[in-house]
Write a protein that holds these residues in place. Sequence first.
Motif, PDB file in Angstrom:
ATOM      1  N   GLY A 326      69.098 -65.499  51.038  1.00 16.35           N
ATOM      2  CA  GLY A 326      69.166 -64.212  51.726  1.00 16.35           C
ATOM      3  C   GLY A 326      68.031 -64.012  52.715  1.00 16.35           C
ATOM      4  N   PRO A 327      67.978 -62.795  53.271  1.00 11.16           N
ATOM      5  CA  PRO A 327      67.143 -62.536  54.450  1.00 11.16           C
ATOM      6  C   PRO A 327      65.640 -62.513  54.184  1.00 11.16           C
ATOM      7  CG  PRO A 327      68.213 -60.517  53.700  1.00 11.16           C
ATOM      8  CD  PRO A 327      68.766 -61.623  52.871  1.00 11.16           C
ATOM      9  N   THR A 328      65.220 -62.343  52.899  1.00 10.93           N
ATOM     10  CA  THR A 328      63.782 -62.186  52.657  1.00 10.93           C
ATOM     11  C   THR A 328      63.083 -63.519  52.380  1.00 10.93           C
ATOM     12  OG1 THR A 328      64.208 -61.761  50.329  1.00 10.93           O
ATOM     13  CG2 THR A 328      63.971 -59.825  51.766  1.00 10.93           C
TER      14      THR A 328
END
Length: 393
Positions: A326-328
């Motif tokens: 995911g994005p983090t």
Amino acid sequence: MEDKTTKDGIPFPWELGVFDAHCHPTDTMTSISDIPHMKATALTVMSTRGEDQELVDEVAKQLGDYYHGSKHGNGKIVPCFGWHPWFAHQIRVEGDGEDTTINAIESKTRHYRNVLTGTMGTEAENIAFFKTLPTPKPLSTLLSETKTRLLAHPNALVGEIGLDKAFRLPMPWQEDELDSRNSGLTPGSREGRKLSPYRVVIAHQKALLKAQLQLAGELRRAVSVHSVQGHGVVLECFQELWRGYERKVESKRRRKKMVDQERNEEEEDDDDDDKEKEVDATPLPYPPRICMHSYSGFPEAVKQLLHSSVPSDVYFSFSTVINFTGPTVNRVKSTLEALPDDRILIESDLHTAGKQMDDLLEDVVRTVCHVKGWSLEDGTKLLAENWRRFVFG
Ligand SMILES: [Zn+2]
């Protein structure tokens, strides 16, 4: 070094001990019988809501509590008792909405109106939604039940507790959804239901979190903390408890001297292996050890939590599912790189035990070792030591 941890075919050193710092196997009770066959040494099993407190207690009794350094064989479970922020609205903080002059339904409606924000549209729709929610449990009842469970398991921790600004309550079950629901899952969680517009007010979440942190301090137990978009409020909550108990910030030279001294004392303790370590039972106003689970906060927040004046030892736990997909992912990597080696934990955060959980643990150990530049063997040992220190002090 990098090659060693990432190359396929390198056998994973399970024999060194692998500990899941945060998981939810009681969400799938049919998976519990797989735990004795798992390669992981022990699982830190969270409870979150009314439906799973008893289950975590039972599973620990059935599979045995894990103790550090037990000479009489060990169980697989470190049970954790706590009320998750997703269910915070089900708890009535004393004085809130309780009024003996009104009937039970009115009292319930008033409670939910106080602790929830958001609206369905009309007042009638709001009231209809509140009616589908359970009768709230008084905080004092929750705390005394939790305390009893913690005392029954001297190795138990407080968790999962925390704060969640993003969460919205799910819509009530519809008839047709109920027919197709997976009956193997422990009730109470969202299970893919649509979300309502309601959120739990932060002050209410904070009151519940703070009360559970205080209970952990009273019994000197570690806590596992969930924080989604709430790092500022969580920190505020900790700081209110730490106020007046801050550690004196020592000069670097003096600190080094203290560490050397502690090390010498520990070595002396090691000579005396048969002697049981004396446990200090004096209550504390704050939890002695804190795990920020599936940590995705910013490096700046890490600095505040690891400040030398902070009297709690704060750990940061990482999972493949939340942190390394995911994005983090890039932020998580830079946080992990900056963290001191002795404050890192790993977890599956999975709702089912067995092979899938072992696979996730292996995966996250390999990833953490890779990011930190540790050999797989050294890293596995280090993570096991960190977990033992987090759980048992
Ligand atoms: Zn969790």
